[in-house]
Design a protein around this motif. Structure first.
Motif, PDB file in Angstrom:
ATOM      1  N   UNK A 239     -63.944   1.017  -5.103  1.00 39.16           N
ATOM      2  CA  UNK A 239     -64.268   0.311  -6.383  1.00 39.16           C
ATOM      3  C   UNK A 239     -63.087  -0.660  -6.780  1.00 39.16           C
ATOM      4  N   UNK A 240     -63.051  -1.829  -6.086  1.00 39.14           N
ATOM      5  CA  UNK A 240     -61.894  -2.829  -6.276  1.00 39.14           C
ATOM      6  C   UNK A 240     -61.220  -3.114  -7.618  1.00 39.14           C
ATOM      7  N   UNK A 241     -62.053  -2.710  -8.503  1.00 36.79           N
ATOM      8  CA  UNK A 241     -61.687  -3.199 -10.103  1.00 36.79           C
ATOM      9  C   UNK A 241     -60.707  -2.189 -10.484  1.00 36.79           C
ATOM     10  N   UNK A 242     -60.593  -0.750  -9.811  1.00 37.43           N
ATOM     11  CA  UNK A 242     -59.784   0.234 -10.236  1.00 37.43           C
ATOM     12  C   UNK A 242     -58.477  -0.210 -10.055  1.00 37.43           C
ATOM     13  N   UNK A 243     -57.437   0.468 -10.771  1.00 42.61           N
ATOM     14  CA  UNK A 243     -56.111   0.326 -10.569  1.00 42.61           C
ATOM     15  C   UNK A 243     -55.478   1.663 -10.926  1.00 42.61           C
ATOM     16  N   UNK A 244     -53.999   1.858 -10.399  1.00 45.04           N
ATOM     17  CA  UNK A 244     -53.370   3.016 -10.749  1.00 45.04           C
ATOM     18  C   UNK A 244     -51.797   3.004 -10.780  1.00 45.04           C
ATOM     19  N   UNK A 245     -51.069   3.356 -11.464  1.00 45.39           N
ATOM     20  CA  UNK A 245     -49.738   3.566 -11.525  1.00 45.39           C
ATOM     21  C   UNK A 245     -49.089   4.423 -10.926  1.00 45.39           C
ATOM     22  N   UNK A 246     -48.549   4.563  -9.855  1.00 44.02           N
ATOM     23  CA  UNK A 246     -47.713   5.549  -9.204  1.00 44.02           C
ATOM     24  C   UNK A 246     -46.523   5.607  -8.826  1.00 44.02           C
ATOM     25  N   UNK A 247     -45.760   6.366  -8.273  1.00 42.68           N
ATOM     26  CA  UNK A 247     -44.345   6.330  -7.702  1.00 42.68           C
ATOM     27  C   UNK A 247     -44.406   5.328  -6.541  1.00 42.68           C
ATOM     28  N   UNK A 248     -43.428   4.672  -6.464  1.00 36.20           N
ATOM     29  CA  UNK A 248     -43.182   3.471  -5.373  1.00 36.20           C
ATOM     30  C   UNK A 248     -43.255   4.192  -3.780  1.00 36.20           C
ATOM     31  N   UNK A 249     -42.839   5.246  -3.740  1.00 38.52           N
ATOM     32  CA  UNK A 249     -42.670   5.922  -2.560  1.00 38.52           C
ATOM     33  C   UNK A 249     -44.138   6.189  -1.894  1.00 38.52           C
ATOM     34  N   UNK A 250     -44.857   6.702  -2.943  1.00 36.65           N
ATOM     35  CA  UNK A 250     -46.392   7.096  -2.646  1.00 36.65           C
ATOM     36  C   UNK A 250     -46.899   5.831  -2.516  1.00 36.65           C
ATOM     37  N   UNK A 251     -46.841   4.788  -3.340  1.00 35.15           N
ATOM     38  CA  UNK A 251     -47.612   3.520  -3.117  1.00 35.15           C
ATOM     39  C   UNK A 251     -47.308   2.785  -1.621  1.00 35.15           C
ATOM     40  N   UNK A 252     -46.126   2.916  -1.267  1.00 36.01           N
ATOM     41  CA  UNK A 252     -45.488   2.663   0.214  1.00 36.01           C
ATOM     42  C   UNK A 252     -46.468   3.144   1.067  1.00 36.01           C
ATOM     43  N   UNK A 253     -46.624   4.485   0.979  1.00 39.59           N
ATOM     44  CA  UNK A 253     -47.305   5.079   1.977  1.00 39.59           C
ATOM     45  C   UNK A 253     -48.776   4.588   2.071  1.00 39.59           C
TER      46      UNK A 253
END
Length: 310
Positions: A239-253
């Protein structure tokens, strides 16, 4: 005679004499003078009412009673060395045990790869078991010894637990690579209007960074609240319109999967600490101490872990 009449330290002398068959050599092994060793042997003889060891041309040989006692003393000393004395220190190179660590699925992604890499080098016979424990059960789990440590952002950790900061993490916003409405940054209007995924271990939208959004008066359009981090990139991809704010370390993975990209959130969010927690019952446990030191050293310069290990 009662066992309290026997100085159990004398069993160390008996064991040394049984192996060395020499008062001089046995004294040197246990760190006593020859006179102190002879005095100890006399006390043993008095207690057991037997010479125990007699001088011969082949050295100090055990009597029949000495041989009979020797079997039991050897068993006792072996058990003490293997089951009691060994617990006074932890030898990672030879230890065989399973370390149990409480962490979220995010923690597994961030913590486990570098930790396992270090552990297999320095403690090759030890293994790891990861468990996910509800926040309200962490103290009881650690107190019971069902987990050695709890790793993560346990902001509401019980006061009775010891804790040590490992590193600080910052937050970023993940968007789909197919989301063309968002460029290299996301505006506040976009952030507030787009449906969001929130990860919460309690099942409620109460993540640690909520208060920061509230301070800026930002209202999020929360579409899904889930206790699992791993599902987030797949949902955003679907669902490309969804977004999420997460810790940077996790986002990098997740970014390495090629389905999401990272943009800074529309407001500056304060960093939060990743910590390890343990119960006072195991504060002085050698294995627990060693594990805490290993984890602290591993993540002390995170995310430059490879440099830290060099």
């Amino acid at each position: 005679m009662h066992i309290r009449d026997l100085d159990l330290n004398l069993l160390v002398l008996f064991d040394a004499l049984l192996r060395e068959r020499s008062v001089t050599r046995a004294a040197a092994e246990v760190g006593l003078s020859q006179g102190a060793m002879s005095h100890g042997l006399n006390r043993l003889r008095t207690f057991f009412e037997d010479p125990l060891f007699v001088k011969t041309s082949a050295g100090m040989q055990p009597t029949e009673k000495g041989l009979l006692l020797g079997t039991t003393v050897t068993e006792i000393m072996t058990a003490l060395r293997q089951r009691v004395v060994s617990q006074a220190r932890f030898e990672p190179a030879t230890a065989r045990r399973t370390f149990v660590i409480s962490m979220t699925d995010m923690g597994e992604l961030v913590f486990l790869p570098p930790l396992i890499r270090r552990l297999r080098k320095v403690a090759p016979n030890c293994t790891v078991r990861s468990v996910q424990v509800p926040l309200e059960q962490i103290e009881a789990t650690l107190a019971a010894g069902d987990a050695d440590l709890a790793l993560g952002s346990v902001r509401a950790a019980p006061d009775g637990l010891f804790q040590q900061q490992l590193f600080l993490h910052t937050f970023v916003t993940m968007v789909s690579v197919h989301n063309k409405a968002i460029g290299k940054s996301i505006s506040r209007a976009q952030f507030e209007s787009m449906p969001q995924i929130v990860v919460s271990l309690t099942g409620r939208a109460s993540a640690a960074y909520d208060s920061a959004f509230d301070e800026y008066g930002i209202k999020r359009n929360i579409y899904l609240t889930t206790p699992h981090f791993l599902v987030v990139p797949h949902l955003i991809d679907a669902q490309p319109d969804l977004i999420a704010t997460v810790p940077l370390e996790l986002a990098n993975v997740f970014a390495r999967l090629g389905t999401i990209r990272i943009v800074p959130p529309p407001v500056s969010l304060p960093p939060f600490a990743l910590r390890q927690h343990w119960h006072p019952r195991f504060h002085d446990d050698p294995a627990n101490i060693w594990l805490r030191h290993l984890i602290k050293e591993t993540f002390d310069r995170y995310p430059d872990i490879e440099d830290n290990e060099a």
